[in-house]
Enzyme design. Structure first.
Site, PDB file in Angstrom:
ATOM      1  N   ASP A 299       0.843  -1.193   0.000  1.00 48.32           N
ATOM      2  CA  ASP A 299       0.000   0.000   0.000  1.00 48.32           C
ATOM      3  C   ASP A 299       0.878   1.242   0.000  1.00 48.32           C
ATOM      4  O   ASP A 299       1.875   1.304   0.721  1.00 48.32           O
ATOM      5  CB  ASP A 299      -0.905   0.028   1.239  1.00 48.32           C
ATOM      6  CG  ASP A 299      -2.215  -0.691   0.987  1.00 48.32           C
ATOM      7  OD1 ASP A 299      -2.618  -0.762  -0.191  1.00 48.32           O
ATOM      8  OD2 ASP A 299      -2.828  -1.177   1.939  1.00 48.32           O
ATOM      9  N   ASP A 519     -10.302  -5.224   2.276  1.00 51.23           N
ATOM     10  CA  ASP A 519      -9.054  -5.934   1.951  1.00 51.23           C
ATOM     11  C   ASP A 519      -9.193  -7.444   2.158  1.00 51.23           C
ATOM     12  O   ASP A 519      -8.324  -8.202   1.716  1.00 51.23           O
ATOM     13  CB  ASP A 519      -7.898  -5.433   2.832  1.00 51.23           C
ATOM     14  CG  ASP A 519      -7.474  -4.015   2.484  1.00 51.23           C
ATOM     15  OD1 ASP A 519      -7.505  -3.672   1.294  1.00 51.23           O
ATOM     16  OD2 ASP A 519      -7.136  -3.261   3.409  1.00 51.23           O
TER      17      ASP A 519
END
Length: 680
Positions: A299, A519
């Site tokens: 990320d 996620d």
């Protein structure tokens, strides 16, 4: 003590190599008792000494495993002390929005079940794991994470999961229990750390089968040597038959006892190294997979960048001074509590010496400062005072704001916005009384040292991919600055999942981190999935590792630990197999030279006597296990290099070293035995 407890055959049979050594130890012990009656095949001293060192071989192997498990149990005891049987304020229903529940019943925490509701207030210990359904509070999670700084937990976001055993510092929360007693996060951590639920990984199983195969082959060979010896004596007309004691010693020295004794300790120690870094692996398979990872999905926010964009420049349009733009930007940001807003105030102070302004009426602003908060609908914020209206916001919203009031957007302003976007920055447009003043340049600050780490990963054959919700232009600029190999812009849960499946379809192993419910699908699909402890319950359940520090950058360390585990196992396996070669030159001449004197030529170490040669090999075989325990627990030093270079170094150090070291060790032990005059 655990080393002796593990002598139980039911425990030993799980390790075929060491089980054979234990059976050999029992057999030689029986032969020693027989020799005490005067009917032994050799002197009681020789058989007894061989038997003792065979038992030491088994005990040293058990000691390595017990030592590794002991470190885990110490961690588990520390975790167990954080788990308290507390009282819980049980609720019958979810309260109204922002309503502090007034009625509750106090029950023991052990009676709470999944989906029950409870209230926790300042000073309370959370009685169970759960999801926050109402409220926001500051929580002390040091009992679990070791981090003393409190964290904010609130309902409805990615920071809604709470863990039993942590303490509420302020405010109150209504929590829905997510697990039944004994199934909580701390309970699972304790079980995993203790190793009670540790299953052998696929690589361990494969290596165990290989070692068992070697053991069966050498066992077959040694069994056939006795009739071969008897036949040779009859044919040659000289010599003495090989004894069972020597055959057992030969078998134990030839089978891979070194790696057989250390294999379990290596696996346990690998998981323990993760625990020391506050990462809980749900299985050894996950740690191994980390060592084989081909692709890292990282990320952008919090992993590659510092997490908060910072104001770095005020760029006015023609006819506006830097000071005018800086003052307007500062005024519009005084009430902005976001990190970006605070950075604008700090930049204005550093560049122009601008200080804070009062909110109360003054001669400059008779009506005081009226701040306009940012909303998702307007996507702008600002301030009104004394007939002056200042606004700042995203380019799209500000362009719409300007045109809605009958003015045109200057071409220079559009060019500034595009230039900043192409450079990877985020532009904020500032307008005063509907007249644009210029642009604030917000920039993602890339963490220091990452480019070097990504270069190291590249040398190891690992591809790094940055995941971001930014537009492709911004994503490309940040990716270039950070040094990642690729990026996925405007990422959605579906795009992440598709990307993981694409790489896996190419035969690659993928690692990623995540903390949100969105996620969870990607985490469940990834080979190595690290969930943040601050994340939601679905994310933690989908992952196979949990980072208690909630540090996304730690994924790189996890990969390094996984590679170190595989390197350690491979290096010690190489050493174990290589060091068996020397024992042929020690024991074979000692066992058969009386029948075939020509075999004495193999005794180039010039060992003192046949008994000394056999005893020296057995002693070395036992001592090498306990000598290598520190290396098995600490791990082979990890250096980021290509697989081919690592293989060459491994063969040079542990292959050649494993070949040479036993010759030196056996000779030194032989010299010591001869000096002490304890062999004939």
């Amino acid at each position: 003590m655990d080393s002796f407890v593990k002598l139980d055959p039911r425990s030993m049979v799980r390790n075929p190599v060491m089980f054979v050594v234990e059976v050999g130890s029992l057999l030689t012990s029986a032969l020693w008792f027989q020799s005490l009656t005067g009917q032994g095949e050799a002197s009681p001293w020789f058989i007894g000494t061989i038997s003792i060192w065979l038992w030491f071989t088994v005990l040293f192997a058990n000691f390595s495993e017990a030592l590794a498990e002991g470190r885990g149990k110490a961690q588990a005891d520390a975790l167990r002390r954080t788990r308290k049987d507390t009282s819980a304020k049980k609720l019958d229903r979810i309260p109204a929005k922002a309503e502090h529940p007034a009625k509750y019943s106090v029950v023991p925490s052990s009676t709470l079940r999944q989906n029950d509701l409870f209230l926790v207030e300042a000073g309370d210990i959370l009685p169970a794991d759960g999801e926050i359904v109402e409220g926001i509070a500051s929580v002390d999670e040091s009992a679990v994470t070791g981090e003393s700084a409190p964290v904010i937990r609130e309902s409805g976001g990615d920071r809604s999961a709470v863990t039993g055993g942590t303490r509420i510092i302020s405010d109150w929360l209504v929590v829905r229990v997510s697990v039944n007693p004994g199934e909580g996060f701390l309970d699972r951590m304790i079980g995993l750390v203790e190793g009670a639920k540790r299953q052998k990984t696929p690589n361990e199983i494969a290596l165990s089968i290989l070692l068992a195969s070697f053991t069966i082959i050498f066992l077959t060979v040694c069994i056939t040597l006795l009739p071969f010896s008897l036949y040779s004596i009859k044919t040659a007309g000289q010599g003495s038959p090989i004894t069972i004691t020597v055959l057992v010693a030969l078998l134990v020295c030839l089978i891979p006892t070194t790696i057989g004794g250390l294999l379990s300790a290596i696996g346990i120690a690998g998981m323990d190294r993760l625990i020391q870094r506050n990462v809980i692996a749900m299985s050894g398979r996950a740690v191994e997979a980390a060592g084989d990872v081909d692709v890292l999905l990282l990320d952008k926010t919090g992993t590659i960048t510092l997490g908060n964009r910072q104001a770095v420049e005020f760029i006015p349009i023609q006819g506006v001074t830097d000071f005018e733009l800086g003052e307007a930007a500062q005024l519009s940001s005084l009430a902005d509590e976001t990190p970006e807003g605070r950075s604008i105030v700090v930049l204005a102070k550093e560049k122009f010496g601008l200080r804070g302004h009062t909110l109360t009426p003054t001669m400059e602003a008779p009506e005081g400062l009226k701040f306009i908060p940012f909303t998702a609908q307007t996507r702008m914020s600002g301030v009104d005072f004394d007939g002056i209206h200042i606004r700042k916001g995203s380019p799209d919203s500000m362009f719409e704001f300007i045109t809605a009031n009958g003015d045109a957007v200057p071409r220079q302003l559009t060019e500034l916005v595009e230039r900043i976007a192409r450079s990877g920055g985020t532009p904020l447009v500032v307008v005063k009384n509907n007249q644009p003043l210029g642009v604030i340049h917000l920039k993602d600050i890339v963490k220091g040292g990452l480019r070097e780490r990504f270069n190291q990963l590249r040398k190891m054959g690992i591809k790094t991919v940055m995941i971001t919700g930014d537009n492709p232009l911004t994503a490309a600029a940040i990716a270039a600055e950070a040094g990642v190999d690729d990026f996925l812009a405007q990422a959605t849960p579906e795009k992440k999942l598709s990307l993981i499946r694409q790489y896996q379809g190419e035969g690659k192993l993928v690692a990623m981190t995540g903390d949100g419910t969105n996620d969870a699908p990607a985490l469940a699909q990834a080979d190595v999935a690290v969930a943040m402890n601050t994340g939601t319950q679905p994310a933690r359940e989908a992952a196979n590792m949990v980072d208690l520090d909630s540090n996304p950058t730690k994924l790189i360390e996890i990969v390094e630990i996984g590679k170190q585990l595989l390197m350690t196992r491979g290096s010690l396996t190489t050493f174990s197999i290589a060091n068996d070669v020397s024992k042929y030159f020690a024991i074979i001449p000692a066992a058969f030279a009386s029948t075939y004197p020509q075999l004495q030529g193999l005794n180039f170490m010039h060992l003192y006597s046949p008994q000394s040669a056999i005893l020296s090999a057995v002693i070395f075989n036992a001592l090498i296990i306990i000598t290598l325990i520190p290396l098995a627990l600490k791990g082979v030093p990890y250096r980021p290099k290509g697989a081919e270079k690592l293989l060459r170094e491994n063969l040079l150090i542990y292959g050649l070293g494993g070949l040479i070291a036993p010759f030196i060790g056996i000779k030194l032990i032989d010299m010591l035995l001869s000096v002490l005059n304890v062999v004939h």
